[in-house]
Design a protein around this motif. Structure first.
Motif, mmCIF file in Angstrom:
data_model
loop_
_atom_site.group_PDB
_atom_site.id
_atom_site.type_symbol
_atom_site.label_atom_id
_atom_site.label_comp_id
_atom_site.label_asym_id
_atom_site.label_seq_id
_atom_site.Cartn_x
_atom_site.Cartn_y
_atom_site.Cartn_z
ATOM 1 N N PHE A 196 65.896 24.503 24.120
ATOM 2 C CA PHE A 196 66.747 23.387 24.534
ATOM 3 C C PHE A 196 68.226 23.792 24.534
ATOM 4 O O PHE A 196 68.965 23.451 25.467
ATOM 5 N N GLN A 199 68.976 25.765 27.643
ATOM 6 C CA GLN A 199 68.991 24.914 28.828
ATOM 7 C C GLN A 199 70.228 24.034 28.859
ATOM 8 O O GLN A 199 70.778 23.750 29.923
ATOM 9 N N ARG A 200 70.691 23.609 27.688
ATOM 10 C CA ARG A 200 71.905 22.790 27.635
ATOM 11 C C ARG A 200 73.099 23.579 28.162
ATOM 12 O O ARG A 200 73.954 23.037 28.881
ATOM 13 N N LYS A 201 73.159 24.873 27.847
ATOM 14 C CA LYS A 201 74.244 25.715 28.363
ATOM 15 C C LYS A 201 74.182 25.824 29.883
ATOM 16 O O LYS A 201 75.205 25.788 30.565
ATOM 17 N N ASP A 204 75.487 22.613 31.362
ATOM 18 C CA ASP A 204 76.952 22.579 31.282
ATOM 19 C C ASP A 204 77.581 23.439 32.371
ATOM 20 O O ASP A 204 78.552 23.036 33.028
ATOM 21 N N VAL A 217 72.364 14.730 27.701
ATOM 22 C CA VAL A 217 71.247 15.655 27.879
ATOM 23 C C VAL A 217 70.300 15.396 26.708
ATOM 24 O O VAL A 217 70.688 15.574 25.558
ATOM 25 N N ASP A 219 66.394 15.774 24.891
ATOM 26 C CA ASP A 219 65.088 16.419 24.789
ATOM 27 C C ASP A 219 64.012 15.334 24.718
ATOM 28 O O ASP A 219 63.998 14.524 23.791
ATOM 29 N N TYR A 273 63.264 17.753 29.430
ATOM 30 C CA TYR A 273 64.498 17.074 29.037
ATOM 31 C C TYR A 273 65.068 16.303 30.226
ATOM 32 O O TYR A 273 64.639 16.485 31.369
ATOM 33 N N VAL A 275 68.726 14.702 32.066
ATOM 34 C CA VAL A 275 70.165 14.931 32.213
ATOM 35 C C VAL A 275 70.786 13.755 32.952
ATOM 36 O O VAL A 275 70.230 13.267 33.949
#
Length: 280
Positions: A196, A199-201, A204, A217, A219, A273, A275
């Protein structure tokens, strides 16, 4: 795991990416033609626990877990992002399938004009017939990598699962193109063997690249897997109506117990997840 599914994966891995996508789309078309999925409203994994009004309101009460996933994406994540829902006049569903998500959006935002786009001509045909009585809804055939829509056409765009097949970069670039400044993009996506935090990076970076601001964002892996497990009886009944040569493949596609995808959830290798972001 079915022989057809294993064979498809082996072939797909050795193909160039454009041909991989073509193969995936061909399978997607065939499943709608051969399976009883075309008689449902949704083609997604769902979100548990199912919530009201979807557990009680027809036709959503037949697939409340799937309705709830759409509602999380287009309603809960977006309520405090950008302008209020009451001000949205044009809403787009990318990968609308049979139109379940479009119907959820119409229930939540009855004043809005709602457009659904899907690459599958069979799904589009069914969806148009099913929703032709609602004049504020239009359904188009088109590819999410090259939407048949003008720049800045929509206040809000939502999607469940399409980014996983299109690819995040192409999906977000094209969605941003047809989104108005101040508009909201909200979608769910799923991957295997992806952390996670990593993937968050990526989210962004892609938001910065496309002129979007990250709002949320989240999960949702546990909720999606819980919905899959809860939905096994209904899916099993549907699979029994698939032509017998394709039943094992349908089981793999539906993430039934004993399949690779189901085991990926059990092993903690699957990530889902959602977004929500706003166009600057």
């Amino acid at each position: 795991m079915s022989f057809l599914y294993v064979l498809k994966r082996r072939i797909q891995r050795n193909l160039p990416k454009p041909l991989q996508r073509k193969l995936q789309e061909a399978i997607y078309f065939a499943l709608y033609r051969l399976s009883p999925a075309r008689h449902q409203n949704f083609f997604n994994s769902g979100f548990s626990p199912a919530e009201a009004p979807w557990t009680e309101l027809a036709p959503f009460d037949r697939e409340p877990l799937q309705s709830t996933l759409y509602d999380k994406v287009l309603w809960e994540l977006t309520r405090d992002a950008g302008r209020s829902g009451a001000e949205w006049t044009d809403i787009l569903d990318i990968g609308c399938g049979l139109g379940g998500g479009v119907q959820v959006a119409h229930h939540r935002f009855p004043q809005a004009r709602i457009t659904g786009v899907d690459v599958n001509s069979s799904a589009v045909s069914v969806c148009r017939k099913r929703l032709q009585h609602i004049p504020s809804i239009r359904i188009l055939q088109g590819n999410a990598r090259d939407l048949p829509l003008a720049n800045g056409s929509f206040d809000m765009i939502f999607s469940v699962g399409a980014a996983s097949y299109v690819g995040m970069e192409a999906f977000m670039k094209e969605a941003t193109r047809v989104l108005r400044p101040g508009g909201v993009l909200s979608f769910s996506v799923g991957y295997t063997d992806k952390a996670f935090a990593d993937q968050r990076k990526i989210v962004d970076e892609l938001c910065e690249k496309n002129g979007l601001e990250v709002h949320k964002v989240v999960d949702i892996t546990e909720n999606v897997f819980a919905a899959i497990a809860e939905d096994v009886p209904r899916r099993r009944e549907l699979i029994e109506r698939v032509p017998w040569p394709f039943r094992d493949y349908a089981s793999d596609w539906a993430d039934m117990p004993g399949t690779m995808r189901y085991q990926e959830y059990v092993d903690g290798r699957r990530l889902d997840y959602a977004v929500c972001c706003v166009k600057r």
